[in-house]
Design an enzyme around this catalytic site. Structure first.
Site, PDB file in Angstrom:
ATOM      1  N   LYS A  72       0.810  -1.232   0.000  1.00 38.70           N
ATOM      2  CA  LYS A  72       0.000   0.000   0.000  1.00 38.70           C
ATOM      3  C   LYS A  72       0.842   1.281   0.000  1.00 38.70           C
ATOM      4  CE  LYS A  72      -4.175  -1.914   2.092  1.00 38.70           C
ATOM      5  NZ  LYS A  72      -5.166  -1.802   3.169  1.00 38.70           N
ATOM      6  N   ASN A  93      -4.840   2.165  -1.738  1.00 42.03           N
ATOM      7  CA  ASN A  93      -5.383   0.805  -1.906  1.00 42.03           C
ATOM      8  C   ASN A  93      -6.205   0.657  -3.182  1.00 42.03           C
ATOM      9  OD1 ASN A  93      -7.707   2.225  -1.122  1.00 42.03           O
ATOM     10  ND2 ASN A  93      -8.617   0.333  -0.360  1.00 42.03           N
ATOM     11  N   ASP A 108      -9.767   2.939   1.876  1.00 43.34           N
ATOM     12  CA  ASP A 108      -9.882   2.391   3.241  1.00 43.34           C
ATOM     13  C   ASP A 108     -10.481   3.471   4.146  1.00 43.34           C
ATOM     14  OD1 ASP A 108      -8.900  -0.179   2.829  1.00 43.34           O
ATOM     15  OD2 ASP A 108      -6.821   0.398   3.214  1.00 43.34           O
ATOM     16  N   GLY A 132      -3.012   1.520  17.366  1.00 45.96           N
ATOM     17  CA  GLY A 132      -2.162   1.193  16.224  1.00 45.96           C
ATOM     18  C   GLY A 132      -1.660   2.457  15.548  1.00 45.96           C
ATOM     19  N   ALA A 133      -0.553   2.294  14.802  1.00 46.83           N
ATOM     20  CA  ALA A 133       0.011   3.429  14.048  1.00 46.83           C
ATOM     21  C   ALA A 133       0.540   2.947  12.704  1.00 46.83           C
ATOM     22  CB  ALA A 133       1.117   4.099  14.863  1.00 46.83           C
TER      23      ALA A 133
HETATM   24  P1  NAP Z   1       0.412  -2.640   9.770  1.00 45.24           P
HETATM   25  O1  NAP Z   1       0.705  -1.423   8.960  1.00 45.24           O
HETATM   26  O2  NAP Z   1       1.306  -3.816   9.702  1.00 45.24           O
HETATM   27  O3  NAP Z   1       0.291  -2.148  11.321  1.00 45.24           O
HETATM   28  C1  NAP Z   1       0.146  -3.095  12.358  1.00 45.24           C
HETATM   29  C2  NAP Z   1      -0.109  -2.373  13.676  1.00 45.24           C
HETATM   30  O4  NAP Z   1      -0.368  -3.385  14.676  1.00 45.24           O
HETATM   31  C3  NAP Z   1       1.050  -1.534  14.188  1.00 45.24           C
HETATM   32  O5  NAP Z   1       0.557  -0.408  14.871  1.00 45.24           O
HETATM   33  C4  NAP Z   1       1.750  -2.498  15.178  1.00 45.24           C
HETATM   34  O6  NAP Z   1       2.447  -1.848  16.221  1.00 45.24           O
HETATM   35  C5  NAP Z   1       0.540  -3.202  15.767  1.00 45.24           C
HETATM   36  N1  NAP Z   1       0.912  -4.510  16.328  1.00 45.24           N
HETATM   37  C6  NAP Z   1       1.263  -5.623  15.635  1.00 45.24           C
HETATM   38  N2  NAP Z   1       1.536  -6.632  16.501  1.00 45.24           N
HETATM   39  C7  NAP Z   1       1.372  -6.122  17.753  1.00 45.24           C
HETATM   40  C8  NAP Z   1       1.508  -6.660  19.055  1.00 45.24           C
HETATM   41  N3  NAP Z   1       1.839  -7.940  19.255  1.00 45.24           N
HETATM   42  N4  NAP Z   1       1.234  -5.848  20.112  1.00 45.24           N
HETATM   43  C9  NAP Z   1       0.884  -4.567  19.938  1.00 45.24           C
HETATM   44  N5  NAP Z   1       0.727  -3.991  18.723  1.00 45.24           N
HETATM   45  C10 NAP Z   1       0.986  -4.759  17.647  1.00 45.24           C
HETATM   46  O7  NAP Z   1      -1.050  -3.227   9.419  1.00 45.24           O
HETATM   47  P2  NAP Z   1      -2.298  -2.425   8.811  1.00 45.24           P
HETATM   48  O8  NAP Z   1      -2.281  -2.523   7.329  1.00 45.24           O
HETATM   49  O9  NAP Z   1      -2.363  -1.092   9.468  1.00 45.24           O
HETATM   50  O10 NAP Z   1      -3.522  -3.350   9.306  1.00 45.24           O
HETATM   51  C11 NAP Z   1      -3.922  -3.377  10.667  1.00 45.24           C
HETATM   52  C12 NAP Z   1      -5.198  -4.220  10.810  1.00 45.24           C
HETATM   53  O11 NAP Z   1      -6.288  -3.602  10.117  1.00 45.24           O
HETATM   54  C13 NAP Z   1      -5.045  -5.624  10.216  1.00 45.24           C
HETATM   55  O12 NAP Z   1      -5.588  -6.542  11.117  1.00 45.24           O
HETATM   56  C14 NAP Z   1      -5.865  -5.568   8.944  1.00 45.24           C
HETATM   57  O13 NAP Z   1      -6.456  -6.820   8.672  1.00 45.24           O
HETATM   58  C15 NAP Z   1      -6.943  -4.549   9.299  1.00 45.24           C
HETATM   59  N6  NAP Z   1      -7.484  -3.868   8.109  1.00 45.24           N
HETATM   60  C16 NAP Z   1      -8.800  -4.022   7.825  1.00 45.24           C
HETATM   61  C17 NAP Z   1      -9.340  -3.404   6.714  1.00 45.24           C
HETATM   62  C18 NAP Z   1     -10.798  -3.585   6.399  1.00 45.24           C
HETATM   63  O14 NAP Z   1     -11.228  -3.297   5.263  1.00 45.24           O
HETATM   64  N7  NAP Z   1     -11.613  -3.997   7.347  1.00 45.24           N
HETATM   65  C19 NAP Z   1      -8.541  -2.606   5.881  1.00 45.24           C
HETATM   66  C20 NAP Z   1      -7.191  -2.447   6.222  1.00 45.24           C
HETATM   67  C21 NAP Z   1      -6.662  -3.091   7.336  1.00 45.24           C
HETATM   68  P3  NAP Z   1       4.028  -1.447  16.074  1.00 45.24           P
HETATM   69  O15 NAP Z   1       4.040  -0.155  15.318  1.00 45.24           O
HETATM   70  O16 NAP Z   1       4.496  -1.319  17.465  1.00 45.24           O
HETATM   71  O17 NAP Z   1       4.679  -2.577  15.309  1.00 45.24           O
END
Ligand code: NAP
Length: 292
Positions: A72, A93, A108, A132-133
């Site tokens: 992305k 996206n 998104d 989250g960030a």
């Molecule tokens: P990403 O960029 O990889 O970010 C992951 C986030 O989760 C970061 O803030 C990370 O913290 C945190 N994290 C991961 N493991 C952790 C742990 N064990 N403890 C605490 N924090 C943790 O992922 P993303 O693309 O933002 O996606 C995040 C979620 O949103 C996913 O589950 C995805 O499936 C969902 N999502 C859903 C949609 C939808 O259409 N419904 C669309 C997009 C995303 P750190 O910075 O500390 O690593």
């Protein structure tokens, strides 16, 4: 299904992995409903091949693409043009074909907005906790401030990332509306106040469905509504903890629906009715074995 012939337009999804996607259900159902000669397929793109994939898609006259994990942000370097909101979020996206290449959008954020509205969740004037960030949290954070949230707290395991997102938001919007917090620092939030919370970490995602990013029940006492972006499983541990504390909780399947609907609308220059969106949503739930 519409018969494939010499006029069939092709759209698709690029990412890695891609095997569990239900996005084809969204677009193929809408195309079929409208009698549109369009087919949507997933494309697995190996690491290091993104630019070739985008150039190849353009050369093959592919009409539009969705982009998912892990591309992305990286895809931005392969685009001819960027929508303003996508540029601020720093993630794309949806690619829309133009004369010179693809233009990048972030549906998104707009999809999350439509999903929240359809759940009766209001952003304007709210103080919002964003857990989250990462990419999804950034989209949620920009959406919330652009729709009039009074304040947002970016709560992340890695404080530096929360700090960076908050600084960017405060800079873009020209006001101190975003506050970074460590996950464990929720005790610093105003006592007695109830917040809207958006769960945008990957904690609790299938197959690690028994996990929530914060376990302490005292945190959930502060939440009146919890929106989890995760939709697999359809009832996450975060949602259970919100409900146990008396709050309302939603999963992210409607966000997935509306990010797809918004992409379909951009590709085809149409407006999808709520009735059609609901019909697609029922098909998505059926495909995922969700009953409620
Ligand atoms: P990403 O960029 O990889 O970010 C992951 C986030 O989760 C970061 O803030 C990370 O913290 C945190 N994290 C991961 N493991 C952790 C742990 N064990 N403890 C605490 N924090 C943790 O992922 P993303 O693309 O933002 O996606 C995040 C979620 O949103 C996913 O589950 C995805 O499936 C969902 N999502 C859903 C949609 C939808 O259409 N419904 C669309 C997009 C995303 P750190 O910075 O500390 O690593």
């Amino acid at each position: 299904m519409q018969a494939i012939d010499g006029h069939t337009r092709l759209c698709g999804l690029i990412g890695n992995p891609i095997g569990h996607t239900i996005s084809p259900v969204i677009h193929n159902t809408l195309a079929q409903r409208e009698g549109r000669n369009l087919v949507y397929v997933p494309f697995h793109v190996e690491e290091g091949r993104l630019r070739k994939a985008i150039e190849g898609a353009f050369a093959l006259d592919i009409h539009g693409l969705n982009v998912t994990v892990p591309y992305k942000s990286e895809v931005i370097g392969c685009l001819a043009e960027m929508d303003g909101m996508a540029g601020k979020i720093g993630a794309v996206n949806t690619l829309v074909r133009t004369a010179n290449g693809y233009k990048g959008y972030n549906t998104d954020a707009t999809g999350l907005y439509r999903a929240m509205r359809s759940e009766g969740i209001c952003i304007e004037g709210e103080e919002i906790l964003i857990l989250g960030a990462g990419g999804a949290a950034r989209a949620a954070a920009f959406l919330c401030v652009s729709k009039g949230a009074a304040r947002i707290y970016i709560m992340n395991r890695t404080k530096e990332k929360a700090q960076k997102v908050a600084e960017e938001i405060n800079h873009v919007f020209g006001k101190e509306c975003a506050v970074p917090l460590r996950l464990e620092d929720y005790g610093k939030l105003q006592a007695g106040k109830k917040y809207l919370a958006i769960q945008a970490t990957s904690v609790g995602l299938y197959p690690d469905a028994d996990a929530a990013v914060i376990e302490d029940g005292a945190f959930y006492e502060r939440i009146h509504t919890g929106f989890d972006l995760i939709y697999r499983p359809s009832c996450t541990r975060f949602m259970k903890l919100v409900r146990n504390a008396g709050g309302k909780a939603c999963h992210g399947l409607k966000m997935l629906l509306y990010q797809g609907v918004e992409a379909y609308e951009l590709w085809n220059d149409v407006s999808v009715s709520e009735e059609d969106a609901r019909m697609v949503y029922d098909k998505m739930k059926e495909a995922m074995g969700i009953e409620e």
